[in-house]
Design a protein around this motif. Sequence first.
Motif, PDB file in Angstrom:
ATOM      1  N   UNK A   1       0.987  42.452  69.437  1.00  0.00           N
ATOM      2  CA  UNK A   1       0.976  41.946  70.808  1.00  0.00           C
ATOM      3  C   UNK A   1       2.129  42.536  71.614  1.00  0.00           C
ATOM      4  N   UNK A   2       3.298  42.666  71.014  1.00  0.00           N
ATOM      5  CA  UNK A   2       4.448  43.248  71.710  1.00  0.00           C
ATOM      6  C   UNK A   2       4.133  44.669  72.180  1.00  0.00           C
ATOM      7  N   UNK A   3       3.491  45.460  71.336  1.00  0.00           N
ATOM      8  CA  UNK A   3       3.138  46.834  71.706  1.00  0.00           C
ATOM      9  C   UNK A   3       2.081  46.849  72.806  1.00  0.00           C
TER      10      UNK A   3
ATOM     11  N   UNK B   1      13.020  35.919  80.454  1.00  0.00           N
ATOM     12  CA  UNK B   1      14.173  36.835  80.422  1.00  0.00           C
ATOM     13  C   UNK B   1      14.711  37.074  79.010  1.00  0.00           C
ATOM     14  N   UNK B   2      14.319  36.229  78.055  1.00  0.00           N
ATOM     15  CA  UNK B   2      14.715  36.415  76.655  1.00  0.00           C
ATOM     16  C   UNK B   2      13.693  37.219  75.858  1.00  0.00           C
ATOM     17  N   UNK B   3      12.627  37.652  76.536  1.00  0.00           N
ATOM     18  CA  UNK B   3      11.610  38.432  75.847  1.00  0.00           C
ATOM     19  C   UNK B   3      10.617  37.591  75.070  1.00  0.00           C
ATOM     20  N   UNK B   4      10.593  36.294  75.331  1.00  0.00           N
ATOM     21  CA  UNK B   4       9.648  35.388  74.669  1.00  0.00           C
ATOM     22  C   UNK B   4       8.532  35.032  75.640  1.00  0.00           C
ATOM     23  N   UNK B   5       7.405  34.576  75.091  1.00  0.00           N
ATOM     24  CA  UNK B   5       6.315  34.138  75.962  1.00  0.00           C
ATOM     25  C   UNK B   5       6.808  33.032  76.881  1.00  0.00           C
TER      26      UNK B   5
ATOM     27  N   UNK C   1       4.825  37.422  69.203  1.00  0.00           N
ATOM     28  CA  UNK C   1       4.712  38.806  69.665  1.00  0.00           C
ATOM     29  C   UNK C   1       4.434  39.796  68.541  1.00  0.00           C
ATOM     30  N   UNK C   2       4.667  39.379  67.295  1.00  0.00           N
ATOM     31  CA  UNK C   2       4.396  40.246  66.138  1.00  0.00           C
ATOM     32  C   UNK C   2       2.951  40.107  65.647  1.00  0.00           C
TER      33      UNK C   2
END
Length: 92
Positions: free
Chosen positions: A28-30, A49-53, A72-73
Amino acid sequence: MSISVRIPTILRTYTGGASEVTAEGATLAEVLDYLEANHAGIKDRILDSNGELRRFVNVYVGNEDVRFLENLATATPAGTQISVIPAVAGGC
């Protein structure tokens, strides 16, 4: 084969009005990185802003909520459909 990503109405300004776009990526991150490269600004509406959903954005890979998978993995094999769904809140 590519991955199909369903885009909610509120984010379609980033996809030129398209309700569904194709993407590439093993996780999902990619896929989100691919979307950002092709539809600038969309990733910031999905991740905080922390890169989380973001708390009020739900993402499904197939029929599974990624929060109950690997976030995200989560793997996104070819042919997968991803749905981005903003949470709806309200009351009386």
